[in-house]
Scaffold this motif. Structure first.
Motif, PDB file in Angstrom:
ATOM      1  N   LYS A 311       0.809  -1.220   0.000  1.00 51.31           N
ATOM      2  CA  LYS A 311       0.000   0.000   0.000  1.00 51.31           C
ATOM      3  C   LYS A 311       0.844   1.272   0.000  1.00 51.31           C
ATOM      4  O   LYS A 311       0.618   2.177  -0.792  1.00 51.31           O
ATOM      5  N   ASP A 312       1.842   1.295   0.904  1.00 45.61           N
ATOM      6  CA  ASP A 312       2.590   2.538   1.047  1.00 45.61           C
ATOM      7  C   ASP A 312       3.514   2.821  -0.129  1.00 45.61           C
ATOM      8  O   ASP A 312       4.013   3.919  -0.275  1.00 45.61           O
ATOM      9  N   GLN A 313       3.779   1.783  -0.929  1.00 45.00           N
ATOM     10  CA  GLN A 313       4.720   1.976  -2.031  1.00 45.00           C
ATOM     11  C   GLN A 313       4.022   2.278  -3.340  1.00 45.00           C
ATOM     12  O   GLN A 313       4.677   2.580  -4.332  1.00 45.00           O
ATOM     13  N   ASP A 315       2.237   4.670  -4.522  1.00 48.60           N
ATOM     14  CA  ASP A 315       2.438   5.975  -5.140  1.00 48.60           C
ATOM     15  C   ASP A 315       3.821   6.093  -5.781  1.00 48.60           C
ATOM     16  O   ASP A 315       3.991   6.760  -6.793  1.00 48.60           O
ATOM     17  N   ASN A 316       4.804   5.433  -5.148  1.00 49.05           N
ATOM     18  CA  ASN A 316       6.146   5.480  -5.716  1.00 49.05           C
ATOM     19  C   ASN A 316       6.292   4.547  -6.904  1.00 49.05           C
ATOM     20  O   ASN A 316       7.086   4.780  -7.791  1.00 49.05           O
ATOM     21  N   ASP A 386      -8.965   5.771  -1.887  1.00 45.57           N
ATOM     22  CA  ASP A 386      -7.795   6.624  -2.099  1.00 45.57           C
ATOM     23  C   ASP A 386      -6.730   6.375  -1.046  1.00 45.57           C
ATOM     24  O   ASP A 386      -5.548   6.297  -1.344  1.00 45.57           O
ATOM     25  N   VAL A 387      -7.153   6.268   0.215  1.00 47.27           N
ATOM     26  CA  VAL A 387      -6.170   6.157   1.285  1.00 47.27           C
ATOM     27  C   VAL A 387      -5.640   4.729   1.411  1.00 47.27           C
ATOM     28  O   VAL A 387      -4.448   4.510   1.529  1.00 47.27           O
ATOM     29  N   PHE A 388      -6.545   3.791   1.354  1.00 52.95           N
ATOM     30  CA  PHE A 388      -6.110   2.439   1.705  1.00 52.95           C
ATOM     31  C   PHE A 388      -5.891   1.520   0.511  1.00 52.95           C
ATOM     32  O   PHE A 388      -5.256   0.490   0.629  1.00 52.95           O
ATOM     33  N   THR A 448      -2.854   0.079  10.460  1.00 48.77           N
ATOM     34  CA  THR A 448      -3.813   0.308   9.383  1.00 48.77           C
ATOM     35  C   THR A 448      -5.232   0.308   9.930  1.00 48.77           C
ATOM     36  O   THR A 448      -6.053   1.145   9.560  1.00 48.77           O
ATOM     37  N   GLN A 451      -5.990   3.476  11.455  1.00 51.85           N
ATOM     38  CA  GLN A 451      -6.231   4.501  10.443  1.00 51.85           C
ATOM     39  C   GLN A 451      -7.633   4.361   9.844  1.00 51.85           C
ATOM     40  O   GLN A 451      -8.314   5.362   9.612  1.00 51.85           O
ATOM     41  N   GLU A 454      -9.820   5.944  12.340  1.00 53.83           N
ATOM     42  CA  GLU A 454      -9.728   7.407  12.370  1.00 53.83           C
ATOM     43  C   GLU A 454     -10.468   8.009  11.186  1.00 53.83           C
ATOM     44  O   GLU A 454     -11.066   9.079  11.292  1.00 53.83           O
ATOM     45  N   GLN A 455     -10.425   7.300  10.066  1.00 48.28           N
ATOM     46  CA  GLN A 455     -11.131   7.820   8.896  1.00 48.28           C
ATOM     47  C   GLN A 455     -12.647   7.778   9.139  1.00 48.28           C
ATOM     48  O   GLN A 455     -13.337   8.757   8.914  1.00 48.28           O
ATOM     49  N   GLY A 458     -13.635  10.485  11.377  1.00 46.18           N
ATOM     50  CA  GLY A 458     -13.692  11.751  10.666  1.00 46.18           C
ATOM     51  C   GLY A 458     -15.012  11.918   9.919  1.00 46.18           C
ATOM     52  O   GLY A 458     -15.654  12.965   9.993  1.00 46.18           O
TER      53      GLY A 458
END
Lengths: 634, 308, 323, 326
Positions: A311-313, A315-316, A386-388, A448, A451, A454-455, A458
């Protein structure tokens, strides 16, 4: 200072040796990675994809899916000699198995006549025995539900064993018999068109009685099967499979398996046509729960050869998301493919919870329904994706994911965010900040998961839910969360459902009243009309008529607002260009046998080591093909 | 106990404390670190009163993983939350965890240590030593995990049978307290055994002051310097352990902490996203460092043996 | 002979300790521990199945009976099979403990050695700039969270972003004599060892320095100096041997934790199949046979090492005799 | 007289404490000649032990340090500022020391033989075997019975007197020219004290070395020393021969000190006179004579400026007092 010097010395020593070679295995080695680890490899308990992948590699199932034919999937005989003969009424299945298939050599076969423990032939009775094991009260089967109430006499056999306190495997069961050495006859209580799918699952693996008797619970680490591989070692972090030397002759026919130049050309699989399976000698499977670790390892080039983009990669790693395309640097080193999961993630309310679910008080019942709908309106699928999920993919309406038989279209309002509408709904139903019930979002402890919470917090804050009333109910493990869910203690359950077989029935049963917790119906939804329709559709094979019924059932779910669904994640897969395969983790599981690895010649390897660039240099031939085909795909 | 003795005792105490204060304030590093700790405490207090960092949970869907900017001084995280506010808010969490654990663990240690030391040689002492021994030979994280889960289970039972809510929030606190108190208890016990034979205690005995009064009025205050140092050490350990426990999934709930931020960072750092990591570890490091130096200075100041 | 009798008596005295540990851990980890019945039966179980599973796992028996069974397993040293993997607990331990030891020991030994050297060095120069520098370094080391250290070192040494010299995770080391290869071992153990050293040196150095400072104020040190003893000999002969008691106590009594506890963080972060993560997972998941075995083994090892230290005291300090 | 074996000039020893810089020894000077025994006496805390330690360069630093203008010359060689390595070669070889408490002064975890051999092997180029032989010989010389057995004993296995004998044996094993004996008998039983002192006397004669006997026991001084240095509060109050000091003390402090010693010869003692008042705090010293507060002969002059010690070159005697007894 001394510490620094010391570290320096240590480092400089290892600098020279650290790029050492893996010498644990001989021949062709394929190094696979998984993002989780199996715990048990006994077929009756191999409930996870991770376990299934190994059990189906070491044991034989009657059927399996064709390697390259996906969406829709297609069964082919594996241990079975051919597709079954099915009686007119769909109740009696007669299945012939291949002759001359042998179990691996193992100490459990040791007798006076067979002092070396040569593996004996697999016979029809072995399958009967293996299925019976699920109903043996001494065992803790995770797969018995697949056949519960479906096969004539099987449940009664289990019940008798329970009452007697002993299990009699010799006892005849009317619906499950080996009519001769190679013929299995199964009689169903009612038509069960999905039953062949269940025979492709790891749960239905064929186990010899000798092994169970010898190893008991230790069967988990001493599998004795007739599959393409044998288990050499297994622990929490790694499993090693080696080629089964006595495996029956099986040849890779890519056209039979569903080869399509357009789709599969870039993988180089064409070259494998006609090869004897399994192709590699050793498969190493690393269980790497840490995304970071998996990603680093994959990028090194000389470690794992397959991995998903964490997940975190994403975008890269991606240069575009629609459609997903990896950046140049990765495309050079890896083959890339993406695949929608055969399953989905969704959230369902616990309908037995008085604060959010059904209420005996009709007014409150209506209020709760409005509350659920308001929460659904607050739910921002795009935000979540989008986030996850790296912003790849679209949510779908209803519960049957697109691409699965039985899918139909619905209006999009149930997946559209509407803060104002939600506020209005709450207001109209009489909800205020004071009388809103506490919203406890349960999850298993992980960053995760927090998160996620938290979403959600929100979103709910935006529709006027007071922050103090939105709480996280954190469980230390998934097991604890699961227990709480099964005990109906959560108000909402968010989880993923992976299809056991590619048929919508596997989805619709999730809301069938009698399947309520501790069954798979986590929402505990119990709606008379839904139940009735479900029962009506149950014996039907996939057909327009059944799709119609499913459509109506889905409408009920949407109207009652059982939850927020759904989204099928897209998996982004990378595999090193020195491996030839078309990986998947959906539905199929016995796939290691089709994998090939391009052997590097020694000299070349040294060079690539020296430039520290892993295997970038040795994928030349397939590399070009890869480039071309990625372009083709666009 | 006569007035005379009382007075003597106060004189003795005063001299110890005034001396300590004097010594402490001559220690430059000690004073600096103490001011830093105070600054943190102020920040935490402000958070608790709702003066700042009130929007730590707010989502900004368009500002995912951004770097530092005028609006978000330390950037945003994956949900678009303001990392600066989260880091500041975490100060409160840290102080809450640290204070609760330090106070309760030290108090528990003091009481058990006093009783054990006062009754040294009897079964009471043996009993306490036995408990301390048992706790000390279970590996720390395993014990913390076990206590954490037991408390969770207990909390669920409490919730189910008595409707008591929110007890599970303290699972981590209780777990840490259960492990931290033993060190204090051992030290206090040793000190009490020493004090027990001092004149003023024997005198109190001789004139028939009841046992509990001797323990808590005359002996306990004399171990105060140990307790103070132990409390600071427990505070630091609690904050540091919280990081590991958060990573293991046993951390604080419903709130944000540096530990949680670092746990998030374990996934982000390899992807080249450092905001969470730097913010949380810098805040954490400075506080822990300051507290460590402060604890050292305090220890030096309170050590009656130390001359130079 | 004396030693033997002493050891036996000491072990006898430790029975209450072991009983206490078992009772404590039983109450916490087993009685209040997680319930595995649901997890064991998968996604579509029936109430009846679950009830039966509970029965099988022994959840329905009264406390005393369950504790009694536990004690029996302690006596027979047979903890049965893991609930979650079905493997025999002792087999799992036999497989994972060596790994944990191999991972933890280099860092543990080097960490202590480095700290002792630093401690001696700082103590000898007490109050001078060198001492202050070392002590400041120790405080800094103490103040950095283990997790941060692990993240940073893995990033620096094992990833594409850093030097990329070591494997990220795993443990491809042959665990028997034929397969063992020292290079493999170094490859996998280096980064965990560096992390362990980094975090332990701060604490250890402070401890050792305090011990050595105390020792350096003793009269016999002055005597040695007065007779021309140089600093190296003074520190390594006179000071070190005289301070061995606290050093040994610290080192030996942490060994049981190194063996059974492993390092959960290191093992889970580096994907090493050691006993630490096995035991941690067991506690978390409620895999009681493993939990029980782990606690009992630690307690027994603890008692064993406690006895060992007492015997070693006697070797180290001729004034001490076993009473 | 010839050049002194040891010449101390303007020795200043300071300590850094939390109360600021403290001068424990303030500009003292004295000479020691070959083969003589000099008693260094004074109350505890007057700086006598520190002085003896400073000769070997053993002042713990920090917090202590030797003043910049101080000079300690051994056989004409300046010891202050001499590199540690060179000092080390002299310690135990040229100058040896005996400490007060033999139990703690010997390393408890090594055998006495081990410790003696270490010293012997350091200063004499001999191997282990020879060193052991020499150690046994030394133990025999100091009158330890069954030395070849005792040499393998640990200090705690020996009696107090024996331990001090070992200490002496160790100190003398390399034939030093100067022996610093810091209260060598204080911790011993009275009967043993005499034996140990006799032994020291014998050994001194045998090896012809100078001895500085640091003690507060005037009886021992009277019996064994030729000369006496009386210290008070970091200053030398008076220097003289035993005869001078004991029979004709000039400094009021010496007089007071002598008066407080019980005389065995007298039939009975009514009461022992004491010196009234207390020793001034080293951190807060008076400007003038440090004994002035307690001195019955003190005048304005005494409080204004400290009296200087002048030593007569010929008699090596002197007193630091404006109003000495004649």
């Amino acid at each position: 200072m001394r510490l620094i010097t010391f570290v320096g010395i240590v480092l400089s020593i290892f600098l020279t040796v650290s790029c050492g070679e893996r010498k644990t295995a001989k021949g062709k080695v394929y190094w696979h990675s998984e993002d989780g680890a199996p715990t048990k490899l006994d077929p009756i308990e191999s409930a996870t994809t991770y376990a299934n992948r190994i059990t189906t590699a070491v044991y034989d199932t009657l059927y399996e899916y064709k390697y390259l034919k996906r969406h829709p999937y297609e069964l082919k005989p594996n241990l079975a000699a051919n597709m079954p003969e099915i009686s007119e009424d769909g109740l009696v299945y007669t299945i012939k198995i291949k002759e001359g298939v042998k179990f691996i050599d193992d100490a459990c076969f040791k007798t006076k006549e067979n002092p070396k423990g040569k593996g004996r032939e697999v016979v029809a009775a072995d399958f009967v025995y293996s299925l019976k094991r699920h109903f043996d009260p001494k065992n803790s089967s995770q797969g018995s539900w697949l056949w519960r109430g479906r096969i004539v006499g099987l449940d009664d056999w289990g019940k008798a064993a329970r009452e007697a306190g002993t299990t009699d495997y010799a006892a005849k069961i009317k619906g499950l018999q080996a009519t001769d050495k190679y013929t299995i006859q199964i009689t169903l209580t009612e038509p069960y068109p999905q039953i062949l799918y269940t025979f492709a699952m790891g749960f239905a693996s064929v186990v010899p009685q000798e092994a169970v008797e010898k190893y008991g619970k230790q069967l988990t680490t001493n599998p004795v099967g007739s599959g393409p591989f044998m288990l050499k070692s297994f622990n929490k972090t790694k499993a090693v499979l080696v080629k089964n030397p006595t495996y029956r002759k099986e040849v890779f026919d890519i056209h039979y398996e569903g080869y399509d130049e357009e789709k599969h050309g870039f993988t180089g699989i064409k070259a494998l046509h006609g090869k004897t399976l399994p192709i590699v000698d050793t498969v190493i499977i690393s269980f790497m729960k840490q995304d970071v670790a998996r990603w680093n390892s994959l990028n090194k080039g000389n470690e794992i050869q397959f991995g998903t983009i964490p997940k975190d990669q994403i975008d890269n790693a991606l240069m575009s998301k629609k459609p997903p395309k990896v950046i140049e640097k990765l495309a050079k080193k890896f083959h890339f493919d993406y695949e929608r999961e055969s399953g989905f993630v969704f959230s369902v309310f616990n309908m037995t919870d008085p604060a959010f679910g059904y209420s005996d008080d009709p007014k409150r019942n209506e209020m709760n329904k409005a509350l659920r709908k308001a929460i659904r309106k607050a739910f921002d699928w795009q935000g979540r994706i989008d986030v996850f999920y790296a912003g790849i993919g679209e949510p779908f309406v209803g519960i049957i994911p697109p691409g699965i038989s039985g899918y139909s279209e619905f209006p999009k309002d149930s997946i559209t965010r509407d803060v104002e509408g939600a506020k209005k709904l709450l207001k109209d139903a009489g909800w205020t900040a004071e009388n809103l019930p506490v919203f406890e979002y349960p999850n298993a402890a992980s960053t995760t998961a927090t998160q996620f919470f938290e979403q959600v917090r929100g979103w709910l804050e935006e529709i006027g839910y007071p922050r103090k009333k939105i709480k996280q109910k954190e469980f230390a493990t998934f097991g604890d969360l699961n227990k709480s869910m099964k005990e109906r203690k959560n108000i909402i359950n968010s989880y993923g459902w992976g299809l056991d077989y590619p048929d919508a029935e596997n989805v619709m049963q999730l809301f069938y009243g009698p399947n309520a917790s501790p069954g798979s119906n986590a929402s505990n939804f119990d709606h008379p009309e839904y139940n009735e329709l479900f029962e009506k559709a149950k014996p039907m094979p996939d057909s327009e008529e059944r799709t119609k019924l499913y459509k109506r059932m889905t409408e009920i779910l949407l109207e009652e607002c059982v939850g927020m669904f759904g989204f099928s994640r897209t998996r982004l897969k990378l595999w090193n260009k020195n491996t030839i395969m078309y990986p998947t983790r959906e539905i199929l599981s016995n796939v290691f046998k089709y994998v090939d690895v391009i052997k590097k010649d020694k000299k070349k390897k040294k060079n690539t080591k020296a430039d520290g660039n892993g295997n970038a240099g040795d994928a030349n031939n397939s590399g070009d093909a890869g480039q071309k085909n990625t372009e083709n795909k666009e | 106990m006569t007035n005379e003795q009382n007075k003597q005792e106060t004189i003795k105490k005063e001299t110890l404390w005034t001396k300590a204060v004097r010594k402490f304030f001559r220690d430059k590093m000690g004073v600096i670190s103490f001011s830093i700790v105070c600054l943190y405490a102020l920040i935490a207090l402000g958070v608790a009163c709702g003066f700042w960092a009130t929007e730590w949970s707010e989502l900004n869907p368009d500002m995912k993983n951004t770097g530092p900017s005028a609006d978000f001084w330390l950037g945003t995280n994956i949900l678009g939350q303001d990392i600066y506010q989260r880091a500041i808010f975490s100060t409160k969490t840290a102080f809450e965890v640290g204070l609760v654990v330090a106070l309760v663990a030290t108090m528990l240690g003091a009481i058990v240590g006093c009783l054990s030391g006062y009754f040294s040689g009897t079964w009471i002492d043996e009993f306490f030593l036995w408990i301390i021994g048992c706790i000390d030979c279970i590996p720390f994280y395993l014990f913390v995990a076990a206590v954490g889960f037991a408390v969770n289970t207990l909390a669920q039972n409490l919730n189910a049978s008595f409707g008591i809510e929110g007890f599970e929030y303290f699972a981590m606190h209780i777990a840490m307290i259960a492990t931290f108190w033993t060190a204090t208890a051992r030290l206090v016990r040793g000190e009490v055994i020493k004090i027990k034979h001092l004149e003023f205690v024997e005198a109190a005995h001789a004139i028939g002051v009841p046992g509990p009064k001797i323990i808590f009025k005359h002996i306990l205050p004399n171990t105060f310097h140990i307790l103070l140092v132990q409390a600071t050490i427990a505070f630091v350990s609690a904050i540091k352990s919280e990081v590991i426990l958060s990573y293991l999934g046993l951390g604080v709930k419903n709130t944000v902490s540096w530990g949680k931020m670092i746990a998030e960072a374990t996934q982000e750092v390899p992807a080249g996203i450092y905001s969470n990591f730097f913010a949380a570890s810098a805040f954490l490091f400075v506080l822990v460092m300051a507290f460590n130096i402060f604890a050292d200075a305090l220890q030096d100041a309170l050590d009656p043996k130390k001359v130079s | 002979m004396d030693t033997l009798r002493y050891t036996l008596r000491k072990l006898l005295y430790s029975v209450p300790l072991i009983l206490g540990v078992t009772l404590l851990s039983f109450t916490l980890m087993v009685y209040f521990g997680p319930d595995m019945a649901y997890e064991k039966l998968g996604k579509n179980a029936t109430e009846e199945d679950i009830e039966r599973e509970r029965e099988k796992l022994g959840y329905n028996k009264p406390f005393v009976v369950r504790y009694g069974n536990f004690l029996t397993s302690v006596l027979t040293f047979d903890f049965g099979e893991s609930f979650s993997t079905n493997q025999r607990v002792m087999d799992m331990f036999a497989e994972t403990i060596p790994v944990s030891i191999m991972v933890a020991l280099p860092g543990f030994i080097l960490g202590n050695l480095i700290s002792i050297i630093f401690g001696l060095w700082a103590a000898y120069h007490r109050g001078q700039r060198l001492d202050k520098t070392i002590m400041a370094g120790a405080v800094v080391g103490m103040s950095i969270s283990f997790l941060i250290v692990v993240i940073v070192f893995q990033l620096l040494l094992c990833s594409d972003y850093g030097l990329n010299m070591f494997p990220t995770t795993g443990w491809e080391v042959g665990m028997n004599l034929e397969e063992f290869n020292i290079l493999d071992y170094f490859e996998y153990v280096t980064v965990p060892a560096i992390c362990t050293i980094f975090v332990s040196v701060g604490y250890n150095t402070r401890f050792y320095r305090a011990v050595f400072v105390e020792e350096l104020t003793r009269d016999h040190v002055r005597t040695a100096k007065a007779f021309g003893c140089g600093p190296v000999r003074l520190l390594f002969k006179h000071v070190l041997k005289n301070s061995l008691i606290p050093i040994l106590t610290r080192i030996i009594l942490s060994l049981p934790f190194v063996i059974i506890g492993g390092s959960i963080i290191i093992e889970s972060y580096f994907g090493i199949p050691g006993v630490g993560s096995v035991v941690y997972d067991a506690i978390v998941n409620g895999d009681q046979p493993i939990t029980k075995a782990a606690v009992v083994c630690t307690a027994i090892l603890y008692v064993f090492f406690l006895t060992l230290t007492d015997i070693l005291y006697q070797v180290v300090d001729p004034r001490i005799s076993l009473k | 007289m010839t050049t002194p074996l040891l010449s101390v000039k303007d020795l200043v020893i300071e300590f850094n404490t939390e109360h600021g810089l403290i001068r424990a020894v303030d500009r003292i000077s004295f000479d020691i000649f070959e083969g003589e025994t000099v008693g260094l006496v004074g109350e505890s805390g007057c700086g006598k032990s520190i002085t003896s330690l400073s000769i070997l360069g053993l002042i713990p630093s920090p917090p202590g340090r030797i003043g910049a203008e101080s000079s300690i010359k051994y056989q004409g060689k300046e010891l202050v500022g001499l590199p540690e390595e060179q000092l080390r070669l002299m310690r135990g070889h040229d100058i040896s020391m005996i400490f007060q408490e033999p139990m703690t002064a010997l390393n408890p975890v090594f055998t006495v033989g081990n410790q003696m051999m270490e010293v012997i092997m350091r200063h004499k180029k001999v191997n282990k075997k020879e060193a052991l032989k020499m150690a046994v010989k030394m133990l025999e010389d100091v009158g330890i019975p069954a030395p070849e057995k005792r040499v393998h004993n640990y200090p705690h296995q020996l009696s107090g007197g024996m331990r001090q004998r070992v200490m002496i044996a160790m100190a003398l094993s390399c034939n030093p020219h100067l022996l610093l004996a810091d209260e060598p008998t204080t911790a011993l039983d009275v009967t043993i004290q005499a034996q140990v002192m006799d032994l020291m006397g014998d050994m001194q004669k045998k090896q012809n070395m100078a001895v500085i006997l640091v003690t507060h026991d005037l009886g021992v001084v009277a019996e064994f020393c030729q000369r006496v240095i009386v210290m008070y509060c970091g200053h030398i109050a008076e220097v003289g021969t035993v005869d001078q000091i004991f029979n004709r003390p000039q400094h009021p402090y010496t007089k007071g000190l002598l008066a407080s010693v019980p005389r065995v010869l007298e039939e009975k003692v009514e009461f022992l006179p004491t010196i009234s008042g207390t020793v001034p705090d080293l951190g807060n010293l008076p400007k003038g004579c440090r004994f002035a507060d307690r001195c019955e002969r003190a005048t304005e002059e005494c409080n204004a400026k400290p009296p200087q010690l002048t030593i007569d070159e010929k008699t090596q005697a002197g007193v630091a007092c404006y109003h000495p007894y004649k």
